[in-house]
Design an enzyme around this catalytic site. Structure first.
Site, PDB file in Angstrom:
ATOM      1  N   ASP A  96     -29.044   9.779 -91.720  1.00  0.00           N
ATOM      2  CA  ASP A  96     -29.739   9.370 -92.947  1.00  0.00           C
ATOM      3  C   ASP A  96     -29.750  10.566 -93.902  1.00  0.00           C
ATOM      4  OD1 ASP A  96     -31.548   8.239 -94.803  1.00  0.00           O
ATOM      5  OD2 ASP A  96     -32.621   7.194 -93.195  1.00  0.00           O
ATOM      6  N   ASP A 192     -29.978   7.398 -98.700  1.00  0.00           N
ATOM      7  CA  ASP A 192     -31.294   6.992 -99.199  1.00  0.00           C
ATOM      8  C   ASP A 192     -31.273   6.821-100.723  1.00  0.00           C
ATOM      9  OD1 ASP A 192     -34.158   6.660 -98.515  1.00  0.00           O
ATOM     10  OD2 ASP A 192     -34.431   8.389 -99.836  1.00  0.00           O
ATOM     11  N   GLU A 242     -28.491   2.675 -99.637  1.00  0.00           N
ATOM     12  CA  GLU A 242     -29.733   1.948 -99.911  1.00  0.00           C
ATOM     13  C   GLU A 242     -29.878   1.838-101.425  1.00  0.00           C
ATOM     14  OE1 GLU A 242     -34.511   2.107 -99.048  1.00  0.00           O
ATOM     15  OE2 GLU A 242     -33.468   3.836 -99.822  1.00  0.00           O
ATOM     16  N   HIS A 316     -38.118   0.549 -91.645  1.00  0.00           N
ATOM     17  CA  HIS A 316     -39.330   1.367 -91.551  1.00  0.00           C
ATOM     18  C   HIS A 316     -40.190   1.298 -92.815  1.00  0.00           C
ATOM     19  CE1 HIS A 316     -36.393   3.571 -93.779  1.00  0.00           C
ATOM     20  NE2 HIS A 316     -37.330   4.404 -94.195  1.00  0.00           N
ATOM     21  N   ASP A 317     -39.724   0.599 -93.843  1.00  0.00           N
ATOM     22  CA  ASP A 317     -40.515   0.444 -95.071  1.00  0.00           C
ATOM     23  C   ASP A 317     -41.088  -0.963 -95.201  1.00  0.00           C
ATOM     24  OD1 ASP A 317     -39.771   3.016 -95.903  1.00  0.00           O
ATOM     25  OD2 ASP A 317     -38.020   2.279 -96.988  1.00  0.00           O
TER      26      ASP A 317
END
Ligand code: TEU
Length: 549
Positions: A96, A192, A242, A316-317
């Site tokens: 990531d 990200d 993302e 995870h969000d």
């Protein structure tokens, strides 16, 4: 089609996956210890959220050293071991990369803030006066830096300063760092908020929060093409971007192989169907018709434009999908299986987020003391200051907080769900003794075994990768049905999203008495041959392979 287009990716949030050392937080050796489980599940690649050195203000999305492992996760040797052990099992590791911003503890920012003429000053974005853009975590997107008397831009927390991608030195540093990790043997990157890296030159005031000016900004495609040339070209890597608040047109460009940018894109439009008027911090039911329409539009649009979707319900969000679009009570298992099926038969690359394969639920934490997430805590404070009641705030937070997806993975029924010896950094949901890996491994009807079958089917059924998507019954208020069509064969995918039984009638062209059928997966044991008229039971879901004689 490329080989990775048939793959399934598993997302690990290492802080909550498994602690080998027995600490309150998970570590890299904890992942090594669970590789046999992941291999059994059948996934091809692991996306691990950031474990590089960080003050952990945003759990690693605030990196202070791109070349070091955060000590809470272990050492560089542990990381090399993880790459090697995963490779032995045919599993790739996706790193990531957070390069829209760094932590303000990064040496670049420490240098930059020290004086106006420091060589690193231009690594970040400074203005004498802030404009009215808002941070995604609440409040102004600008923070005053007293030492030099200017404001710096932070689209996220004030400790996450945005990098200035228009500076060629910034790009050179980012690509060098990515080459370092590529050469260490990672199999790809998750980038990200990568569509936010290119800001306009003039920073105009906005009548909204500013996102329309910096989302999919002026030079973003050029910068990703440069990244492709410098880091990806000639290597077998899977790269997913993302994309925050993006558009279909841009995602086609990001992911069509001809543009030479990325392999695929995440977008979030389908996860805003419970944000009334795009307001996240309000408790609300989801809009099912909107959910179907958005996912269908992205299927047909990306297919027509030669793009490639990253498919996901959870990360995870996000809150847990069973709590969000399924049922937490008596239909938990049926609805978890239905949601898995509905997603895994779409075109794209499915991502399974740790615990999703068990049907894990939101934890139901009622007091703000149980929450750890910087966004949640910021919002709670800002809402309280603005006069909204704690009861309303907590109702929204219980439904929407990112911590809903961040509680420890449920391994077994021992204390702390087998996650750690020490008390975990965030609470363990009360249902861990019922919903856990050990129990579901032993139960062939479990949600876990259903996910394992879904993953295996993607390898064995080419239509899942290649078939044309066509939605059926678009206006049906509780059923999402679609086809994946090949030349002489097709998959019929039918999902009841509610606990109420219902009747449907499929078009005559889909299925007739002479159609040969083979059930690929179903969440009720007594699946019978299907006809045009069907009665669907609560959360019933099935897929049949159809061939006309
Ligand atoms: O998230 C980006 C993002 O825009 C969101 O999904 C974010 O959580 C949401 O807007 C909040 O309402 C990425 C990471 O996945 C997230 O964990 C980080 O906090 C964020 O970037 C900043 O690096």
């Amino acid at each position: 089609m490329q080989d990775w287009q048939r793959s399934v990716i598993y997302q690990i949030y290492p802080k909550s996956f498994h602690s080998h050392a027995g600490n309150p937080t998970g570590d890299l050796l904890g992942i090594v210890a669970k590789l046999d489980y992941l291999h059994w599940l059948g996934v091809d690649c692991l996306w691990i959220t950031p474990f590089l050195r960080s003050p952990q203000r945003d759990n690693g999305y605030d990196i202070s050293d791109y070349y070091a492992i955060d000590p809470s996760y272990g050492s560089m040797a542990d990381c090399e071991l993880l790459i090697a052990e995963a490779d032995k099992r045919g599993i790739k590791l996706m790193l990531d990369i957070v390069v829209n911003h760094t932590s303000i503890e990064h040496v670049w920012f420490q240098q930059a803030r020290s004086s106006l003429d420091n060589p690193y000053r231009d690594f970040y974005i400074w203005r004498d006066q802030p404009n009215n853009w808002e941070s995604k975590f609440g409040g102004s997107a600008w923070e005053y830096e007293a030492q030099t008397g200017q404001y710096y831009l932070h689209l996220f927390d004030h400790t996450q300063a945005d990098l200035n991608w228009d500076n060629p030195q910034v790009r050179a540093e980012v690509f060098k760092m990515m080459q370092f990790w590529r050469d260490k043997g990672v199999g790809g990157f998750r980038l990200d908020v990568i569509n936010l890296i290119s800001k306009p030159e003039d920073f105009p005031e906005d009548d909204s929060d500013g996102r329309r000016f910096y989302t999919d900004g002026p030079n973003v495609h050029a910068y990703l093409q440069q990244m492709h040339r410098e880091v990806f070209e000639g290597y077998d890597l899977i790269n997913v971007g993302e994309m925050s608040s993006t558009s279909l047109e841009h995602c086609i460009r990001y992911s069509n192989p001809q543009s030479k940018e990325l392999s695929m894109t995440f977008n979030f439009h389908h996860l805003k169907v419970d944000y009334p008027n795009l307001q996240k911090w309000v408790r609300a039911d989801f809009d099912f018709l909107q959910l179907k329409r958005i996912l269908s539009d992205w299927q047909t649009g990306m297919q027509a434009g030669g793009g490639w979707n990253a498919l996901f319900w959870c990360n995870h969000d996000q809150p847990r999908v069973v709590s969000r679009f399924g049922h937490e009570g008596e239909f938990r298992e049926l609805s978890a299986k239905m949601l898995g099926t509905a997603l895994h038969f779409l075109q794209g690359t499915p991502f399974v987020y740790q615990g999703e394969e068990l049907g894990m639920t939101n934890p139901g934490f009622e007091s703000i003391e149980h929450y750890r997430d910087v966004e949640t805590l910021n919002i709670f404070r800002l809402k309280r200051e603005a006069g909204s009641s704690d009861a309303d705030n907590m109702a929204a937070i219980m439904q929407k907080s990112r911590d809903n997806g961040r509680t420890p993975m449920h391994w077994d029924a021992t204390p702390n769900a087998g996650f750690s010896v020490a008390e975990p950094w965030i609470g363990v949901p009360a249902n861990a003794a019922q919903i856990n890996v050990a129990r579901q491994l032993d139960d062939p009807d479990s949600v876990l075994h259903h996910y394992r079958t879904l993953i295996a089917l993607r390898r064995s059924e080419p239509l899942i990768t290649d078939g044309l998507y066509r939605q059926l019954l678009p206006e049906h208020p509780q059923v999402w049905a679609y086809l994946r069509e090949g030349d002489a064969e097709r998959l019929l995918v039918v999902n009841n999203f509610y606990s109420t039984p219902c009747a449907i009638e499929l078009p005559a062209s889909v299925i007739s008495e002479s159609t040969r059928q083979r059930t690929l997966i179903s969440n009720y044991p007594d699946a019978t041959p299907r006809t045009r008229q069907l009665m669907l039971r609560p959360y019933e879901s099935f897929v049949v392979h159809l061939i006309d004689p």
